[in-house]
Each structure stands twice: as C-alpha cells, then as structure tokens.
Design a protein around this motif. Structure first.
Motif, PDB file in Angstrom:
ATOM      1  N   GLY A   1      18.731  12.310   5.409  1.00 27.59           N
ATOM      2  CA  GLY A   1      18.752  10.892   5.185  1.00 27.59           C
ATOM      3  C   GLY A   1      18.289   9.737   4.438  1.00 27.59           C
ATOM      4  N   GLY A   2      19.029  10.228   2.878  1.00 27.59           N
ATOM      5  CA  GLY A   2      18.724   9.770   1.891  1.00 27.59           C
ATOM      6  C   GLY A   2      17.638   9.858   1.300  1.00 27.59           C
ATOM      7  N   ASN A   3      16.656  11.254   1.333  1.00 32.46           N
ATOM      8  CA  ASN A   3      15.685  11.731   1.011  1.00 32.46           C
ATOM      9  C   ASN A   3      16.112  13.210   0.822  1.00 32.46           C
ATOM     10  OD1 ASN A   3      13.931   9.505   1.772  1.00 32.46           O
ATOM     11  ND2 ASN A   3      14.204  10.277   3.738  1.00 32.46           N
ATOM     12  N   PRO A   4      16.170  13.001  -1.453  1.00 30.28           N
ATOM     13  CA  PRO A   4      15.861  14.248  -1.997  1.00 30.28           C
ATOM     14  C   PRO A   4      14.764  15.107  -1.189  1.00 30.28           C
ATOM     15  CG  PRO A   4      15.276  12.844  -3.143  1.00 30.28           C
ATOM     16  CD  PRO A   4      15.508  11.619  -2.111  1.00 30.28           C
ATOM     17  N   PHE A   5      15.170  16.435  -1.363  1.00 31.80           N
ATOM     18  CA  PHE A   5      13.941  17.443  -1.119  1.00 31.80           C
ATOM     19  C   PHE A   5      14.092  18.034  -2.594  1.00 31.80           C
ATOM     20  CE2 PHE A   5      16.217  18.200   3.045  1.00 31.80           C
ATOM     21  CZ  PHE A   5      15.134  18.161   3.773  1.00 31.80           C
ATOM     22  N   CYS A   6      13.698  18.872  -3.031  1.00 32.99           N
ATOM     23  CA  CYS A   6      12.670  19.607  -4.263  1.00 32.99           C
ATOM     24  C   CYS A   6      14.679  20.124  -5.527  1.00 32.99           C
ATOM     25  CB  CYS A   6      11.915  20.862  -4.460  1.00 32.99           C
ATOM     26  SG  CYS A   6      11.359  21.572  -5.303  1.00 32.99           S
ATOM     27  N   PHE A   7      13.990  19.167  -6.558  1.00 33.91           N
ATOM     28  CA  PHE A   7      15.167  20.038  -7.220  1.00 33.91           C
ATOM     29  C   PHE A   7      15.322  21.356  -7.178  1.00 33.91           C
ATOM     30  CE2 PHE A   7      14.739  15.349  -9.253  1.00 33.91           C
ATOM     31  CZ  PHE A   7      15.877  15.083  -8.409  1.00 33.91           C
ATOM     32  N   PRO A   8      16.620  22.047  -7.045  1.00 39.77           N
ATOM     33  CA  PRO A   8      16.284  23.589  -6.907  1.00 39.77           C
ATOM     34  C   PRO A   8      15.807  23.827  -8.414  1.00 39.77           C
ATOM     35  CG  PRO A   8      18.505  22.357  -7.960  1.00 39.77           C
ATOM     36  CD  PRO A   8      17.933  21.185  -7.341  1.00 39.77           C
ATOM     37  N   GLU A   9      16.050  23.387 -10.021  1.00 37.96           N
ATOM     38  CA  GLU A   9      15.009  23.700 -10.874  1.00 37.96           C
ATOM     39  C   GLU A   9      13.872  23.811 -10.820  1.00 37.96           C
ATOM     40  OE1 GLU A   9      16.056  19.115 -11.750  1.00 37.96           O
ATOM     41  OE2 GLU A   9      17.097  20.682 -11.074  1.00 37.96           O
ATOM     42  N   ASN A  10      13.334  23.524  -9.663  1.00 34.49           N
ATOM     43  CA  ASN A  10      11.635  23.012  -9.469  1.00 34.49           C
ATOM     44  C   ASN A  10      11.194  24.014  -8.086  1.00 34.49           C
ATOM     45  OD1 ASN A  10      11.139  21.496 -11.581  1.00 34.49           O
ATOM     46  ND2 ASN A  10      11.760  20.130 -10.072  1.00 34.49           N
ATOM     47  N   ILE A  11      12.620  24.627  -7.454  1.00 35.59           N
ATOM     48  CA  ILE A  11      12.146  24.967  -6.510  1.00 35.59           C
ATOM     49  C   ILE A  11      11.037  26.835  -6.334  1.00 35.59           C
ATOM     50  CG2 ILE A  11      12.962  26.521  -4.984  1.00 35.59           C
ATOM     51  CD1 ILE A  11      15.283  25.095  -4.678  1.00 35.59           C
ATOM     52  N   GLU A  12      10.625  27.656  -7.272  1.00 40.21           N
ATOM     53  CA  GLU A  12      10.829  29.293  -7.508  1.00 40.21           C
ATOM     54  C   GLU A  12       8.938  28.317  -8.130  1.00 40.21           C
ATOM     55  OE1 GLU A  12      11.052  33.029  -9.113  1.00 40.21           O
ATOM     56  OE2 GLU A  12      12.609  32.086  -9.638  1.00 40.21           O
ATOM     57  N   ASP A  13       8.856  27.768  -9.248  1.00 39.24           N
ATOM     58  CA  ASP A  13       7.535  27.157  -9.566  1.00 39.24           C
ATOM     59  C   ASP A  13       6.885  26.060  -8.428  1.00 39.24           C
ATOM     60  OD1 ASP A  13       7.680  28.010 -12.390  1.00 39.24           O
ATOM     61  OD2 ASP A  13       8.203  26.355 -12.747  1.00 39.24           O
ATOM     62  N   GLN A  14       7.276  25.288  -7.456  1.00 39.44           N
ATOM     63  CA  GLN A  14       6.760  24.305  -6.344  1.00 39.44           C
ATOM     64  C   GLN A  14       6.199  26.176  -5.567  1.00 39.44           C
ATOM     65  OE1 GLN A  14       5.306  21.729  -6.848  1.00 39.44           O
ATOM     66  NE2 GLN A  14       5.950  21.608  -8.689  1.00 39.44           N
ATOM     67  N   ALA A  15       7.646  26.159  -4.859  1.00 38.81           N
ATOM     68  CA  ALA A  15       6.748  27.543  -3.606  1.00 38.81           C
ATOM     69  C   ALA A  15       5.933  28.700  -4.325  1.00 38.81           C
ATOM     70  CB  ALA A  15       8.580  28.156  -3.686  1.00 38.81           C
ATOM     71  N   ASN A  16       6.043  28.973  -6.004  1.00 40.98           N
ATOM     72  CA  ASN A  16       4.746  29.913  -5.826  1.00 40.98           C
ATOM     73  C   ASN A  16       3.439  28.986  -6.256  1.00 40.98           C
ATOM     74  OD1 ASN A  16       6.363  31.994  -6.415  1.00 40.98           O
ATOM     75  ND2 ASN A  16       6.822  31.810  -8.323  1.00 40.98           N
ATOM     76  N   LYS A  17       3.026  27.862  -6.290  1.00 41.28           N
ATOM     77  CA  LYS A  17       2.146  26.869  -6.154  1.00 41.28           C
ATOM     78  C   LYS A  17       1.570  26.541  -4.861  1.00 41.28           C
ATOM     79  CE  LYS A  17       0.597  22.471  -7.285  1.00 41.28           C
ATOM     80  NZ  LYS A  17       0.399  20.999  -8.433  1.00 41.28           N
ATOM     81  N   LEU A  18       2.593  26.772  -4.184  1.00 33.98           N
ATOM     82  CA  LEU A  18       2.430  26.423  -2.595  1.00 33.98           C
ATOM     83  C   LEU A  18       1.653  27.665  -1.929  1.00 33.98           C
ATOM     84  CD1 LEU A  18       1.908  24.807   0.082  1.00 33.98           C
ATOM     85  CD2 LEU A  18       4.156  25.382   0.481  1.00 33.98           C
ATOM     86  N   PHE A  19       1.658  28.923  -1.844  1.00 28.84           N
ATOM     87  CA  PHE A  19       2.457  30.529  -1.571  1.00 28.84           C
ATOM     88  C   PHE A  19       0.484  30.540  -2.427  1.00 28.84           C
ATOM     89  CE2 PHE A  19       5.721  30.067   0.204  1.00 28.84           C
ATOM     90  CZ  PHE A  19       5.769  30.872   1.496  1.00 28.84           C
ATOM     91  N   ASP A  20       0.635  30.411  -3.747  1.00 30.95           N
ATOM     92  CA  ASP A  20      -0.849  31.157  -4.043  1.00 30.95           C
ATOM     93  C   ASP A  20      -1.697  30.040  -3.597  1.00 30.95           C
ATOM     94  OD1 ASP A  20       0.859  32.569  -6.171  1.00 30.95           O
ATOM     95  OD2 ASP A  20       0.920  30.735  -7.428  1.00 30.95           O
TER      96      ASP A  20
END
Length: 141
Positions: A32-51
């Motif tokens: 819908g024209g809204n971007p999801f997390c850029f792939p280069e940031n996925i691992e860092d953002q996901a690890n932060k969320l799961f932490d």
C-alpha cells in the motif's frame, strides 16, 4: 524464543514452498505504498525486538490486558520488520501462539477472524495498536 527461532519457524512452515525459507529477505518491499524495514536493517532491528521480548520475560506473569497490549506492540514491530519476502503473517501467528501459551494466555485460534486481524495489523502499522490489542484480547479470552 529469539530471532533465530523465528527464522526456524518460517523455514519449517515454508521449506517445501520457497527455496529461501527462513532466510532474511534481500529486497525492499512495501504494501500500500508503505515500505517495510529495509533489508540491511532487518537483522539488527529484529535482534533488538527479540532482546526486548527476552527482557520482558517473554510476556509472562501479565494479566490479560497487559499481555494483549504488550503482545500487540511486539507483533506490530515484528510486522513492520517483515523479515521475509512472503509468509510473514503466518510465521508471526505461529510464533505468537508459541509465545502466548507459556505466558499463560493460550490463543483460541478458532476465534480468529482473518479480516479483522488484517485490519488490526494495518492499523498497527500506521501507529494505532489498540485494534490489535483488542483482537489479541478476544483471542485469549
């Protein structure tokens, strides 16, 4: 119950469908024209969320309302990360079911209304997690 576990869930669910099952996406995607997390940031953002999930003791020992609110925030953030090219929603729901049970709030999946859940996820992507918390509360009631 970390990002590796989440990736393993995706792999298990989709290993017979996608060669890249369980692998972090490498392309930029949007809905819908809204971007999801850029792939280069996925691992860092996901690890932060799961932490954060680990720091919150995996949402254990919370009353239903607090569980629903905190779970809604976690799911909204996980959805915004959108780690995979396809199958994010099914992986999120599976992980969430595994999270909810030991937290003392098992999901009554038969109560899930897909259109309502989708609408709540879209609202949460726009910053309003109240609908998602309400859907979760209905699933654990």
């Amino acid at each position: 119950m970390d990002f590796e576990h989440y990736r393993a869930i995706h792999h298990h669910l989709f290993q017979d469908v996608y060669q890249w099952a369980g692998q972090i996406r490498t392309v930029r995607i949007a809905k819908g024209g809204n971007p999801f997390c850029f792939p280069e940031n996925i691992e860092d953002q996901a690890n932060k969320l799961f932490d954060g999930l680990r720091s919150a003791d995996f949402l254990r020992n919370l009353d239903a309302l607090r569980f629903a609110n905190q779970a809604a925030h976690f799911l909204a953030e996980l959805n915004a990360i959108h780690a995979f090219r396809e199958g994010n929603g099914r992986s999120q729901l599976t992980f969430f079911a595994l999270l909810a049970d030991p937290a003392g709030h098992p999901l009554k999946i038969e109560k899930l209304k897909p259109d309502e859940m989708l609408g709540a996820m879209i609202a949460s992507f726009d910053g309003d997690e109240r609908k998602l918390a309400s859907v979760i509360n209905d699933l654990i009631a």
